[in-house]
Scaffold this motif. Structure first.
Motif, PDB file in Angstrom:
ATOM      1  N   GLY A 163       0.691  -1.273  -0.212  1.00  0.00           N
ATOM      2  CA  GLY A 163       0.019   0.010   0.027  1.00  0.00           C
ATOM      3  C   GLY A 163       0.907   1.314  -0.016  1.00  0.00           C
ATOM      4  O   GLY A 163       0.221   2.286  -0.688  1.00  0.00           O
ATOM      5  N   GLU A 164       2.108   1.356   0.713  1.00  0.00           N
ATOM      6  CA  GLU A 164       2.822   2.426   0.711  1.00  0.00           C
ATOM      7  C   GLU A 164       3.346   2.884  -0.612  1.00  0.00           C
ATOM      8  O   GLU A 164       3.854   4.038  -0.697  1.00  0.00           O
ATOM      9  CB  GLU A 164       3.988   2.201   1.691  1.00  0.00           C
ATOM     10  CG  GLU A 164       5.017   1.128   1.221  1.00  0.00           C
ATOM     11  CD  GLU A 164       6.135   1.146   2.190  1.00  0.00           C
ATOM     12  OE1 GLU A 164       6.673   2.089   2.416  1.00  0.00           O
ATOM     13  OE2 GLU A 164       6.521  -0.092   2.459  1.00  0.00           O
ATOM     14  N   HIS A 165       3.315   1.796  -1.668  1.00  0.00           N
ATOM     15  CA  HIS A 165       3.983   2.316  -2.904  1.00  0.00           C
ATOM     16  C   HIS A 165       2.817   2.572  -3.982  1.00  0.00           C
ATOM     17  O   HIS A 165       3.197   2.522  -5.171  1.00  0.00           O
ATOM     18  CB  HIS A 165       4.888   1.125  -3.465  1.00  0.00           C
ATOM     19  CG  HIS A 165       5.977   0.938  -2.311  1.00  0.00           C
ATOM     20  ND1 HIS A 165       6.824   1.568  -2.360  1.00  0.00           N
ATOM     21  CD2 HIS A 165       6.153  -0.307  -1.973  1.00  0.00           C
ATOM     22  CE1 HIS A 165       7.716   1.297  -1.477  1.00  0.00           C
ATOM     23  NE2 HIS A 165       7.395  -0.172  -0.963  1.00  0.00           N
ATOM     24  N   ALA A 215      17.127  -9.553  10.322  1.00  0.00           N
ATOM     25  CA  ALA A 215      16.762 -10.240   8.948  1.00  0.00           C
ATOM     26  C   ALA A 215      17.037  -9.417   7.724  1.00  0.00           C
ATOM     27  O   ALA A 215      17.414  -9.691   6.577  1.00  0.00           O
ATOM     28  CB  ALA A 215      15.082 -10.534   9.007  1.00  0.00           C
ATOM     29  N   ARG A 216      16.584  -7.892   7.687  1.00  0.00           N
ATOM     30  CA  ARG A 216      17.163  -6.976   6.823  1.00  0.00           C
ATOM     31  C   ARG A 216      18.436  -7.081   6.445  1.00  0.00           C
ATOM     32  O   ARG A 216      18.811  -6.992   5.275  1.00  0.00           O
ATOM     33  CB  ARG A 216      16.730  -5.618   7.181  1.00  0.00           C
ATOM     34  CG  ARG A 216      15.125  -5.389   7.250  1.00  0.00           C
ATOM     35  CD  ARG A 216      14.415  -5.059   6.193  1.00  0.00           C
ATOM     36  NE  ARG A 216      14.756  -3.990   5.489  1.00  0.00           N
ATOM     37  CZ  ARG A 216      13.896  -3.467   4.284  1.00  0.00           C
ATOM     38  NH1 ARG A 216      12.828  -4.232   3.915  1.00  0.00           N
ATOM     39  NH2 ARG A 216      14.381  -2.442   3.621  1.00  0.00           N
ATOM     40  N   LYS A 217      19.465  -7.244   7.402  1.00  0.00           N
ATOM     41  CA  LYS A 217      20.875  -7.467   7.033  1.00  0.00           C
ATOM     42  C   LYS A 217      20.950  -8.682   6.208  1.00  0.00           C
ATOM     43  O   LYS A 217      21.966  -8.793   5.449  1.00  0.00           O
ATOM     44  CB  LYS A 217      21.744  -7.263   8.307  1.00  0.00           C
ATOM     45  CG  LYS A 217      21.988  -5.894   8.901  1.00  0.00           C
ATOM     46  CD  LYS A 217      22.636  -5.945  10.168  1.00  0.00           C
ATOM     47  CE  LYS A 217      24.114  -5.814  10.103  1.00  0.00           C
ATOM     48  NZ  LYS A 217      24.899  -5.628  11.207  1.00  0.00           N
ATOM     49  N   ILE A 220      13.159 -11.971  -1.811  1.00  0.00           N
ATOM     50  CA  ILE A 220      12.561 -12.178  -0.471  1.00  0.00           C
ATOM     51  C   ILE A 220      12.163 -10.829   0.068  1.00  0.00           C
ATOM     52  O   ILE A 220      12.884  -9.586  -0.202  1.00  0.00           O
ATOM     53  CB  ILE A 220      13.504 -13.131   0.543  1.00  0.00           C
ATOM     54  CG1 ILE A 220      13.127 -12.707   2.118  1.00  0.00           C
ATOM     55  CG2 ILE A 220      15.056 -12.040   0.434  1.00  0.00           C
ATOM     56  CD1 ILE A 220      13.655 -13.797   2.853  1.00  0.00           C
ATOM     57  N   HIS A 221      11.206 -10.563   0.791  1.00  0.00           N
ATOM     58  CA  HIS A 221      10.666  -9.492   1.629  1.00  0.00           C
ATOM     59  C   HIS A 221      10.905  -9.691   2.833  1.00  0.00           C
ATOM     60  O   HIS A 221      10.796 -10.755   3.253  1.00  0.00           O
ATOM     61  CB  HIS A 221       9.206  -9.474   1.317  1.00  0.00           C
ATOM     62  CG  HIS A 221       8.690  -8.365   2.269  1.00  0.00           C
ATOM     63  ND1 HIS A 221       8.637  -6.971   1.936  1.00  0.00           N
ATOM     64  CD2 HIS A 221       8.054  -8.535   3.540  1.00  0.00           C
ATOM     65  CE1 HIS A 221       8.243  -6.349   3.101  1.00  0.00           C
ATOM     66  NE2 HIS A 221       7.625  -7.299   3.898  1.00  0.00           N
ATOM     67  N   GLY A 222      11.068  -8.570   3.855  1.00  0.00           N
ATOM     68  CA  GLY A 222      11.283  -8.615   4.994  1.00  0.00           C
ATOM     69  C   GLY A 222      10.798  -7.146   5.771  1.00  0.00           C
ATOM     70  O   GLY A 222      11.110  -6.190   5.071  1.00  0.00           O
ATOM     71  N   SER A 223       9.943  -7.144   6.861  1.00  0.00           N
ATOM     72  CA  SER A 223       9.516  -6.192   7.528  1.00  0.00           C
ATOM     73  C   SER A 223      10.539  -5.252   7.760  1.00  0.00           C
ATOM     74  O   SER A 223      11.802  -5.477   8.201  1.00  0.00           O
ATOM     75  CB  SER A 223       8.630  -6.496   8.598  1.00  0.00           C
ATOM     76  OG  SER A 223       7.844  -7.309   8.498  1.00  0.00           O
ATOM     77  N   ASP A 224      10.431  -3.755   7.590  1.00  0.00           N
ATOM     78  CA  ASP A 224      11.715  -2.751   7.585  1.00  0.00           C
ATOM     79  C   ASP A 224      11.450  -2.046   9.137  1.00  0.00           C
ATOM     80  O   ASP A 224      12.372  -1.447   9.123  1.00  0.00           O
ATOM     81  CB  ASP A 224      11.430  -1.836   6.393  1.00  0.00           C
ATOM     82  CG  ASP A 224      10.354  -1.101   6.398  1.00  0.00           C
ATOM     83  OD1 ASP A 224       9.417  -1.250   7.313  1.00  0.00           O
ATOM     84  OD2 ASP A 224      10.044  -0.439   5.403  1.00  0.00           O
ATOM     85  N   ALA A 225      10.324  -2.205   9.772  1.00  0.00           N
ATOM     86  CA  ALA A 225      10.419  -1.771  11.220  1.00  0.00           C
ATOM     87  C   ALA A 225       9.613  -2.417  12.101  1.00  0.00           C
ATOM     88  O   ALA A 225       8.611  -3.219  11.669  1.00  0.00           O
ATOM     89  CB  ALA A 225      10.040  -0.263  11.053  1.00  0.00           C
TER      90      ALA A 225
HETATM   91 MG    MG Z   1       9.776  -2.649   1.651  1.00  0.00          MG
END
Ligand code: MG
Ligand code: ABT
Length: 148
Positions: A50-52, A84-86, A114-119
């Motif tokens: 949604g943010e995009h 996980a983001r790293k 792959i997707h990972g939550s950013d916060a």
């Molecule tokens: Mg993202």
């Protein structure tokens, strides 16, 4: 304990990378608490990204993520969201360090495996969007005393 939402995207599933990817988070010491193969609906894809919504790449992104099954997961552990983001690497696989998932396996920003939550707030939102509480297991493996 902190939780994050990760999803192996259609390209990662089609290329047979699911086992390798899960193994990286397991051997780091994180714990799998939710796992399922999902044929993503357009509705779920549009909510997830949604943010995009206003970005030019949004229609292609929704087409891609709904094009074939994804492996949706919730992982738990100390600092798991940032860690996980790293492990995943930066968005564009060509800029991602070797040793990260995107650095090792990808070349295109629209096929970044792959997707990972950013916060923390996005992790909470995405876990609730993809999983019901009953689909998540609260469990404590005996090995955890050797990690913490
Ligand atoms: Mg993202
Ligand atoms: P996700 O984990 O998929 O959210 O990727 P990440 O958080 O690293 O990067 P963001 B910015 O959230 O990208 C979301 C998806 O949009 C794609 N994308 C992004 C493009 O195709 N072109 C662009 O210019 C940008 C900025 C990459 C991500 N997913 N895919 N596939």
């Amino acid at each position: 304990m902190e939780r994050t939402f990760l999803a192996v995207k259609p390209d990662g599933v089609q290329r047979g990378l699911v086992g390798n990817i899960i193994g990286r988070f397991e051997s780091k010491g994180f714990q799998l608490v939710g796992l399922k193969l999902v044929q993503v609906s357009r509705e779920l894809a549009e909510k997830h990204y949604g943010e995009h919504k206003e970005r030019p790449f949004f229609p292609g992104l929704v087409n891609f993520i709904t094009s074939a099954p994804v492996v949706a997961m919730v992982w738990e552990g100390k600092g798991v969201i940032a860690s996980a983001r790293k492990i995943i690497g930066v968005t564009n696989p060509l800029n991602a360090e070797n040793g990260t998932i995107r650095g090792d396996f990808g070349v295109d920003v629209g096929r970044n495996i792959i997707h990972g939550s950013d916060a923390p707030d996005t992790a909470e939102r995405e876990i609730a969007l993809w999983f019901t509480p009953a689909e998540l297991c609260n469990w404590q493996p005996s090995i955890s005393t050797w990690i913490y």
